[in-house]
Design a protein around this motif. Sequence first.
Motif, short mmCIF file in Angstrom:
data_model
loop_
_atom_site.label_atom_id
_atom_site.label_comp_id
_atom_site.label_asym_id
_atom_site.label_seq_id
_atom_site.Cartn_x
_atom_site.Cartn_y
_atom_site.Cartn_z
N LEU A 7 -33.67 51.03 42.04
CA LEU A 7 -35.35 52.14 43.07
C LEU A 7 -35.45 53.34 41.84
O LEU A 7 -35.16 53.32 40.97
N VAL A 8 -36.65 53.30 42.00
CA VAL A 8 -37.56 53.74 40.34
C VAL A 8 -38.12 55.06 40.94
O VAL A 8 -39.07 54.91 41.94
N ASP A 9 -37.65 56.12 40.65
CA ASP A 9 -38.56 57.63 40.97
C ASP A 9 -38.40 58.96 40.13
O ASP A 9 -36.84 58.67 39.83
N ASP A 10 -39.19 59.44 39.80
CA ASP A 10 -39.03 60.20 39.17
C ASP A 10 -38.32 61.87 39.83
O ASP A 10 -37.36 62.51 39.30
N ASP A 32 -28.80 50.18 40.78
CA ASP A 32 -29.61 51.31 39.86
C ASP A 32 -30.35 51.66 40.14
O ASP A 32 -31.49 51.61 41.21
N GLU A 33 -30.63 52.75 39.34
CA GLU A 33 -31.72 54.03 40.11
C GLU A 33 -32.35 54.75 38.59
O GLU A 33 -31.41 54.34 37.29
N ALA A 34 -33.53 54.24 37.99
CA ALA A 34 -34.04 54.96 36.77
C ALA A 34 -35.30 56.19 37.15
O ALA A 34 -35.97 55.99 38.48
N ASP A 36 -38.10 56.88 35.63
CA ASP A 36 -39.86 56.58 34.68
C ASP A 36 -39.62 55.05 34.52
O ASP A 36 -38.41 54.22 34.97
N GLY A 37 -41.18 54.64 34.37
CA GLY A 37 -41.57 53.71 34.52
C GLY A 37 -40.25 52.59 33.25
O GLY A 37 -40.37 51.44 32.84
N ALA A 38 -40.22 53.35 31.99
CA ALA A 38 -39.71 52.78 31.08
C ALA A 38 -38.95 52.87 31.18
O ALA A 38 -37.56 51.20 30.85
N ALA A 39 -37.50 53.30 31.57
CA ALA A 39 -36.62 52.34 31.99
C ALA A 39 -36.19 51.81 32.76
O ALA A 39 -35.26 51.33 33.26
N ALA A 40 -37.05 51.74 33.99
CA ALA A 40 -37.44 51.16 35.13
C ALA A 40 -37.76 49.85 34.24
O ALA A 40 -36.50 48.25 34.31
N VAL A 41 -38.13 49.02 33.20
CA VAL A 41 -38.29 47.37 32.70
C VAL A 41 -36.90 47.26 32.48
O VAL A 41 -36.62 46.47 32.11
N GLU A 42 -36.46 48.43 31.46
CA GLU A 42 -35.02 48.24 30.23
C GLU A 42 -33.74 47.71 32.06
O GLU A 42 -33.12 47.27 31.86
N SER A 43 -34.10 48.56 33.17
CA SER A 43 -33.15 48.18 34.48
C SER A 43 -32.92 46.71 34.95
O SER A 43 -31.89 46.23 34.82
N VAL A 44 -34.35 46.35 34.68
CA VAL A 44 -34.33 45.40 35.84
C VAL A 44 -34.41 44.18 34.32
O VAL A 44 -33.65 42.96 35.18
#
Length: 214
Positions: A7-10, A32-34, A36-44
Motif C-alpha cells: 500500500l502506498v499513500d502519504d 508493507d506500507e509506504a 511516498d514514491g521513493a519508499a514505494a520503490v524500495e519496498s518493492v
Amino acid sequence: MSIRVLLVDDERMVCAHLRTILSAADDIEVVDEAYDGAAAVESVLRHSPDVVLMDLRMPGVDGLTAIGRIAALRSPPAVVALTTFDADHYVLRALRAGAAGFLLKSTPPEDLLELVRVAADGHTVMSAAATRRLVASAAARSLERDRHRARIGDLTERETEVLACLGEGLSNAQIARRLHLSEATVKGYVSRLLDKLDCANRTQAGLLAHEAGL
C-alpha cells in the motif's frame, strides 16, 4: 498462496483503511506500507509484492514517477493507481507510465478485493466510474478534434503545410527553408491563413494546428 500487496499513500489513515479491507480476505496479505514514491520503490525491491496500490499525488517522489521506476524493474509487480482524482490525464499518464489499471479511492470494498485479484492475475483493471469518465473524455476530445479539422477542411495542401509549421512555432524564414519557398511567399500564405481561419495571430493559428491534429 496469498496475493502480496503493498500500500502506498502519504495519508496513513488511507493505508489503514485499505489494510482493514484487504486483510478481511483470506487470499490477500498486506506486506508493507509506504508513504511516498521513493519508499514505494524500495519496498518493492525488499518485499517483492504481487500488487501495488499506488496513490498518484504525494509530496516528494509522486506516484506517477514511482510507477515509471517500478515498471522499469526486471520483474515488476502489477501497479494499480489509486486516487481520489479521476481526471482523464491522470488516468492516461498512469497507464502510460506502466500502471496495470486505475481505481478510485471510493471503489466499494468488495470491488476493491476483486480488482486486486484481477490485477494479480496479470489483467488490466479499472473501476467502472473511472472507465466511464475516461471513455466520455476520449469521445469529447474526438468530437472537438473533428470540429477543428472541419474548420481547416477548405485549406489547400500547401496552406495546410504552412499551418502545420505554425503549429511547430517556426518563423517565416524557417518555414521558407523547409517548404522551399521565399519568405515573401510564406508571409502571403500566413496572412491568407489568418484571414481564412479567422485567427487574430499566428499563435492562434498554431494552436488550431495542434487542436486539429496536424
